[in-house]
Design a protein around this motif. Structure first.
Motif: not given
Lengths: 571, 196, 92
Positions: B55-62, B111-120
């Motif tokens: 699942d790690i690659h779902h995280n934006s490394t950028l 982090k908020g942006v990331e969370y929102a993207a993940h949840i979407r």
């Protein structure tokens, strides 16, 4: 130097009711607040013990005072809450927070704690935690009922207990309690480090201060992984994660490890201040310097360190990897050595002492006797091969009550009777104290000594109705006898309750030093004024417990007086 | 009668460590146990069942790298606050403290942006063990960042008052210790959760 | 001296190291084969943490007692880790 935040009360200006009794940063008032919280919860926890015992002796009957029977789910809630309350809302607030707060500045010659406002915050956070815990009884589904140890999956899936909000509130209350004691612990560590009066080197501090410091250190270092675990449990319960649920890839055993990594050091967090109080009382009432001041400190530090590598002895039959059984048995047996040292040191202190028997001393000696007994049964539990048979039986319940009750209650009462004159400015009634002691001591034995037999006879823990099991029928008589003794044990506490409140208003006014103690708290008024000493803080000339010093011209020398010529300090 | 516990006339026996610093380090010791417990648990699960970290690659490394640089920089500005205090430089004190607070907000914002993207995308905590740990660990860390922002904001307000810089400026060191600790936790969370 | 600002700061160099190491970790994770990448990124993380601890948190100039307030918890975390391996890693 310490950074004392601005005191709320300026010199000479009288503080109003709220500042004095509610929003106080004075360590002595905070100590009294902790004590009242603890005593309130002790009454609640004791009442729950009665309910539990009645149900065990007379299953599914109307419980007097409650007015109705309780079912298995409610039984589990009472058992859970009894444990949670006694450990987290009685033992720690009373022994560590109340006496720690009251005595540390007085014993080291400081005017208050290092961080008075943090101190006030800590008791308020505990008060909030208390309210939340009380609230958990009144939400739908009732209070937490997965045991004070909260093992998943029982605690992780609401469907298994029927408890919804109650468990989350329980977790929240515990999290706040941990926060409260982390804050308090910082004060208990920094204050003796940095605020001792002139002449008070570290090895001239009373042992009680050392015990509180080491207990605080142990708590500080052990609670973290459980906080992590509590976060995970909250997520499992509320966001559907599977940290502890096997179907989702998690592991219920993980919780047990995280819990007991904290849980075992925690019992020493409770024990050490109680032992410290017993040490103070015993040396004063033996008129004899405590035997082995430095070895005791070293032993406690060693035991504290060892306490971090014994935890899995709580998990011998949990499905633990069997290869862990031996190492943890070995460390558990080893940890009895430093405690044995402490016990021997206390016995040596009593030996050939000029014993004065007053209520505090009865409780201290009685507490030591029961603690020895309880500690010995610990050895059976600590050895995996034996533990396999007695784990999860009433043998364990008898063991930990023997050690916990002896320290928390017998040691705690010793502390209360000993320092009550200093805390409240009045003497407690000695006759009532004696009645309280004998009732408590004898009925305690009547409850918990037979309980070992019940356990060895095979009665399991945490069952609501032993009558359901044919093989437990022979134990029914013992169970009833234990319940009857419990009722008398609890009734005996009324001598204390009456004495405690009556003496506050009608007790004989206490002198500065009613017990002829040598430590600094006895050099000021009873109760001490704001700032602890009306004039200058006394300085210290030698270690404490200067009783019967060889060569001295006086019978005993308090710390703040120089040694008379010819005397040599013992430590 | 003096209520001040450190009245010099009654010179106390003391360790050479200032009380506030000692208090903060004791607190950090307990925090090491909290995050240590979480990280150890994560490592254990990873060692037990390799593969669920796919699942790690779902995280934006950028985004993760940017946030790492944000936090590292905020650590730098935070220690500059302390250095400015030592040199009595009120202007740099305020500037760097404001920057630290701002960077803290940037971190939380990303982090908020990331969370929102993940949840979407349906990547919620319940999705898998990895996501449970991701949200649990970064969530707890985020709460600590928020706490640090609050503490720094309080310090800013206190120092902004007349005479505040002289009276409260030294607290920058304590706030700094906490902030650096939060940074160190992220230094480990970043490779654990973003780089695999 | 007063107007030196960040240029004269001894912390600036540390910040530069931290940034470089962070970027190096990212590069390593993208470029190196799996085992080498893992070793590198965690080693670099430890180095970064030590830099922050020694210089930003002033551990370099503090006495050993303060160091022990970090070392002892880390040792306990290690104890927890080792104690849990048989059950959580091996026994699943």
């Amino acid at each position: 130097m310490s950074e004392t935040l601005a005191a709320p009360v300026e010199h000479g200006e009288p503080a109003g009711f709220w500042r004095t009794y509610v929003f106080s940063t004075d360590h002595k008032m905070i100590a009294r607040q902790y004590m009242f919280i603890a005593l309130f919860w002790a009454a609640v926890g004791g009442f729950f013990a009665y309910i539990i015992r009645w149900q065990l002796a007379h299953p599914d009957t109307d419980i007097p005072l409650l007015g109705r029977p309780i079912g298995p789910e409610e039984y589990n809630a009472f058992v859970t809450m009894h444990g949670t309350i006694m450990v987290f809302f009685v033992a720690m607030p009373l022994l560590l927070a109340s006496f720690g707060n009251f005595l540390i500045p007085l014993m080291i010659g400081a005017r208050d704690m290092a961080f008075p406002r943090l101190n006030m915050l800590s008791v308020w956070v505990l008060a909030l935690a208390s309210l939340i815990l009380i609230g958990s009884f009144f939400v739908e589904g009732g209070a937490a009922s997965a045991g004070w140890t909260g093992y998943p999956p029982l605690s992780a899936k609401p469907a298994y207990t029927g408890v919804e909000w109650g468990m989350d509130l329980w977790l929240l209350a515990l999290a706040l309690e941990f926060g409260s004691f982390l804050m308090g612990g910082i004060n208990f560590l920094v204050t003796p480090m940095n605020m001792r009066t002139r002449g008070m080197g570290f090895f001239r501090m009373p042992l009680f201060v050392w015990m509180v410091m080491i207990a605080s250190l142990i708590f500080l270092l052990s609670v973290g992984p459980l906080i992590a675990g509590a976060v995970m449990l909250l997520l499992d319960r509320n966001l559907g994660t599977s940290f502890f649920m096997a179907p989702g890839g998690g592991d219920p055993l993980l919780w047990q490890h995280l819990f007991w990594f904290f849980g075992h050091p925690e019992v020493y967090v409770i024990l050490l201040p109680a032992l410290g109080a017993m040490m103070e009382v015993m040396t004063t009432f033996s008129r004899k310097t405590i035997f082995g001041y430095r070895p005791i400190i070293i032993a406690v530090i060693v035991a504290g360190g060892l306490s971090f590598v014994v935890w899995a002895h709580h998990q011998f039959i949990s499905g633990l990897d069997p290869r862990l059984a031996t190492p943890f048995s070995v460390t558990t047996i080893i940890i009895s050595v430093p405690f044995a040292l402490i016990v021997f040191a206390l016995l040596a202190t009593l030996w050939r002492g000029s014993i004065r028997l007053a209520t505090p001393m009865w409780f201290a000696v009685g507490g030591l006797a029961v603690f020895i007994f309880g500690g010995l049964t610990g050895i059976f539990n600590g050895s995996a091969a034996v533990d396999i048979y007695i784990h999860d039986t009433y043998f364990v319940v008898a063991h930990f009550h023997s050690t916990l009750f002896s320290s928390l209650f017998l040691g705690g009462f010793a502390a209360i009777y000993y320092w009550y004159p200093k805390m409240f400015g009045r003497m407690m009634n000695e006759a009532l104290g004696q009645l309280h002691f004998w009732g408590t001591f004898l009925f305690f034995l009547a409850v918990f000594v037979p309980m070992h037999l019940v356990g060895v006879g095979g009665m399991m823990r945490r069952i609501a109705n032993p009558g359901q099991y044919e093989f437990l029928a022979p134990l029914a008589g013992l169970n009833r006898m234990i319940t009857m003794s419990t009722i008398f044990l609890l009734l005996s506490q009324f001598f204390f309750v009456f004495n405690f409140f009556w003496s506050m208003f009608r007790g004989r006014p206490a002198p500065e030093n009613p017990w002829d103690g040598t430590t600094l708290e006895w050099t000021t008024l009873s109760p001490p004024p704001h700032g602890n000493w009306p004039g200058e803080v006394p300085r210290v000339y030698h270690p404490p417990y200067g009783y019967g010093l060889p060569g001295a011209s006086e019978d005993w020398v308090p710390q703040h007086r120089p040694l008379p010529s010819g005397a040599a300090p013992r430590t | 009668m003096s209520t001040a516990a450190h009245a010099p006339a009654e010179a106390a026996e003391s360790t050479p460590f200032p009380s506030a610093k000692l208090g903060m380090w004791w607190f950090l010791a307990s925090e090491i146990m909290v995050f240590g417990g979480l990280i150890v648990t994560y490592l254990l699960f990873r060692m037990a069942g390799p593969g669920w970290t796919a699942d790690i690659h779902h995280n934006s490394t950028l985004l993760g790298t940017i946030n790492t640089l944000v936090l590292l920089t905020s650590s730098f500005t935070m220690v500059e606050v302390h250095r400015a205090r030592g040199r009595d430089d009120e202007r740099r004190f305020r500037l760097n403290l404001a920057l630290t607070i701002l960077l803290g907000f940037v971190f939380l914002g990303i982090k908020g942006v990331e969370y929102a993207a993940h949840i979407r995308e349906g990547l919620v905590p319940a999705k898998s063990m990895f996501w449970a740990f991701y949200f649990g660990m970064t969530g707890l860390h985020g709460l600590h960042v928020a706490g640090g922002i609050v503490a720094n904001a309080c310090l800013y307000a206190a120092a902004a008052r007349p005479g505040g810089f002289a009276r409260y400026g030294h607290r920058a060191e304590m706030n700094g210790l906490y902030w650096h600790f939060v940074d160190v936790v992220w230094i480990f969370l970043f490779p654990l959760l973003y780089l695999g | 001296m007063k107007e030196e600002g960040a240029h004269g700061s001894p912390y600036l160099l540390i910040w530069i190291y931290l940034v470089v190491l962070a970027l190096a970790s990212v590069a390593a994770s993208l470029v190196l084969p799996k085992a080498a990448a893992e070793l590198t990124i965690y080693l670099l993380a430890v180095v970064k943490a030590i830099l922050v601890a020694l210089y930003f948190m002033h551990l370099k100039v503090e006495r050993f007692f303060i160091h022990s307030l970090t070392l002892i918890p880390l040792a306990l975390v290690l104890v927890l880790f080792l104690g849990l391996i048989p059950d959580i890693v091996v026994g699943r």
